[in-house]
Design a protein around this motif. Structure first.
Motif, PDB file in Angstrom:
ATOM      1  N   LEU A  53       0.815  -1.210   0.000  1.00 34.69           N
ATOM      2  CA  LEU A  53       0.000   0.000   0.000  1.00 34.69           C
ATOM      3  C   LEU A  53       0.851   1.265   0.000  1.00 34.69           C
ATOM      4  O   LEU A  53       0.553   2.214  -0.722  1.00 34.69           O
ATOM      5  CB  LEU A  53      -0.926   0.029   1.217  1.00 34.69           C
ATOM      6  N   ALA A  54       1.900   1.273   0.835  1.00 35.08           N
ATOM      7  CA  ALA A  54       2.668   2.508   0.989  1.00 35.08           C
ATOM      8  C   ALA A  54       4.007   2.248   1.659  1.00 35.08           C
ATOM      9  O   ALA A  54       4.199   1.232   2.327  1.00 35.08           O
ATOM     10  CB  ALA A  54       1.877   3.512   1.822  1.00 35.08           C
ATOM     11  N   GLU A  55       4.898   3.196   1.483  1.00 38.62           N
ATOM     12  CA  GLU A  55       6.154   3.242   2.229  1.00 38.62           C
ATOM     13  C   GLU A  55       5.938   4.237   3.365  1.00 38.62           C
ATOM     14  O   GLU A  55       5.468   5.359   3.145  1.00 38.62           O
ATOM     15  CB  GLU A  55       7.310   3.700   1.342  1.00 38.62           C
ATOM     16  N   LEU A  56       6.257   3.815   4.584  1.00 45.35           N
ATOM     17  CA  LEU A  56       6.055   4.658   5.760  1.00 45.35           C
ATOM     18  C   LEU A  56       7.387   5.131   6.317  1.00 45.35           C
ATOM     19  O   LEU A  56       8.366   4.388   6.322  1.00 45.35           O
ATOM     20  CB  LEU A  56       5.325   3.887   6.863  1.00 45.35           C
ATOM     21  N   SER A  57       7.394   6.348   6.804  1.00 44.88           N
ATOM     22  CA  SER A  57       8.559   6.886   7.497  1.00 44.88           C
ATOM     23  C   SER A  57       8.043   7.734   8.653  1.00 44.88           C
ATOM     24  O   SER A  57       7.221   8.634   8.449  1.00 44.88           O
ATOM     25  CB  SER A  57       9.398   7.744   6.541  1.00 44.88           C
ATOM     26  N   VAL A  58       8.476   7.418   9.870  1.00 50.79           N
ATOM     27  CA  VAL A  58       8.029   8.160  11.050  1.00 50.79           C
ATOM     28  C   VAL A  58       9.226   8.607  11.868  1.00 50.79           C
ATOM     29  O   VAL A  58      10.288   7.978  11.841  1.00 50.79           O
ATOM     30  CB  VAL A  58       7.066   7.323  11.929  1.00 50.79           C
ATOM     31  N   ASP A  59       9.037   9.699  12.586  1.00 51.57           N
ATOM     32  CA  ASP A  59      10.043  10.210  13.513  1.00 51.57           C
ATOM     33  C   ASP A  59       9.370  10.442  14.855  1.00 51.57           C
ATOM     34  O   ASP A  59       8.281  11.012  14.910  1.00 51.57           O
ATOM     35  CB  ASP A  59      10.627  11.537  13.034  1.00 51.57           C
ATOM     36  N   VAL A  60      10.011  10.002  15.925  1.00 52.93           N
ATOM     37  CA  VAL A  60       9.539  10.288  17.277  1.00 52.93           C
ATOM     38  C   VAL A  60      10.642  11.100  17.940  1.00 52.93           C
ATOM     39  O   VAL A  60      11.807  10.707  17.935  1.00 52.93           O
ATOM     40  CB  VAL A  60       9.253   8.988  18.061  1.00 52.93           C
TER      41      VAL A  60
ATOM     42  N   LEU B 161      14.278   9.489  17.002  1.00 49.47           N
ATOM     43  CA  LEU B 161      14.453   8.125  16.522  1.00 49.47           C
ATOM     44  C   LEU B 161      13.477   7.947  15.374  1.00 49.47           C
ATOM     45  O   LEU B 161      12.300   8.273  15.508  1.00 49.47           O
ATOM     46  CB  LEU B 161      14.165   7.111  17.632  1.00 49.47           C
ATOM     47  N   ASN B 162      13.985   7.481  14.243  1.00 52.98           N
ATOM     48  CA  ASN B 162      13.070   7.294  13.110  1.00 52.98           C
ATOM     49  C   ASN B 162      12.896   5.823  12.808  1.00 52.98           C
ATOM     50  O   ASN B 162      13.691   4.980  13.202  1.00 52.98           O
ATOM     51  CB  ASN B 162      13.526   8.082  11.877  1.00 52.98           C
ATOM     52  N   GLY B 163      11.810   5.541  12.123  1.00 54.61           N
ATOM     53  CA  GLY B 163      11.510   4.178  11.706  1.00 54.61           C
ATOM     54  C   GLY B 163      10.897   4.201  10.318  1.00 54.61           C
ATOM     55  O   GLY B 163      10.225   5.162   9.943  1.00 54.61           O
ATOM     56  N   LYS B 164      11.161   3.160   9.556  1.00 52.97           N
ATOM     57  CA  LYS B 164      10.634   3.051   8.192  1.00 52.97           C
ATOM     58  C   LYS B 164      10.115   1.640   7.988  1.00 52.97           C
ATOM     59  O   LYS B 164      10.577   0.705   8.634  1.00 52.97           O
ATOM     60  CB  LYS B 164      11.714   3.365   7.159  1.00 52.97           C
ATOM     61  N   GLY B 165       9.178   1.507   7.081  1.00 57.77           N
ATOM     62  CA  GLY B 165       8.644   0.192   6.777  1.00 57.77           C
ATOM     63  C   GLY B 165       7.694   0.265   5.598  1.00 57.77           C
ATOM     64  O   GLY B 165       7.363   1.348   5.112  1.00 57.77           O
ATOM     65  N   ARG B 166       7.258  -0.885   5.163  1.00 56.04           N
ATOM     66  CA  ARG B 166       6.355  -1.008   4.013  1.00 56.04           C
ATOM     67  C   ARG B 166       4.996  -1.493   4.522  1.00 56.04           C
ATOM     68  O   ARG B 166       4.887  -2.596   5.059  1.00 56.04           O
ATOM     69  CB  ARG B 166       6.951  -1.999   3.020  1.00 56.04           C
TER      70      ARG B 166
END
Length: 128
Positions: free
Chosen positions: A61-68, A117-122
């Motif tokens: 569906l999408a590539e996700l990228s988040v930062d906390v 801290l970042n995280g990425k996923g599909r």
């Protein structure tokens, strides 16, 4: 009067360092071509995997990228658990069943944060 102003200003500065939210976050969702937002899923139902899921077929569906980020120097550093929660939240908004190939960055200080801290996923949807 001038000394009183300095005391008040210093007190407000110190107080601002210890108050407010302990973390804030941001995210980016890049939908893949021809994918559409599905019915929202429950955040608790989203599966996270640092590898691939090979026992079920899925569509991406999408590539996700988040930062906390942490708000001040005195708050604890962001954790993988906080990143996982944000990944699940973003995946659930677009109806994903899982996030695969999850990877994490490192905690660092930036101009806008005392720690990040970042995280990425599909984000994927299982094919029935």
């Amino acid at each position: 009067m001038k000394n009183n102003f300095k005391i008040v200003a210093s007190s407000l500065l110190v107080l601002s360092l210890f108050t407010g939210c302990s973390t804030w976050s941001s995210s980016q969702v890049q939908m893949t071509p021809n994918s559409k937002v599905e019915t929202k899923t429950q955040k608790e139902e989203v599966i996270l995997s640092e590898g691939d899921i090979t026992d079920k077929k899925y569509s991406v569906l999408a590539e996700l990228s988040v930062d906390v980020n942490k708000t001040t120097l005195f708050h604890p550093d962001p954790t993988k658990e906080a990143v996982n929660e944000k990944l699940k939240e973003e995946a659930s908004k677009i109806g994903a069943d899982a996030v695969v190939f999850v990877r994490y960055g490192t905690v660092g200080v930036s101009m806008m944060s005392w720690g990040s801290l970042n995280g990425k996923g599909r984000a994927v949807k299982f094919v029935k």
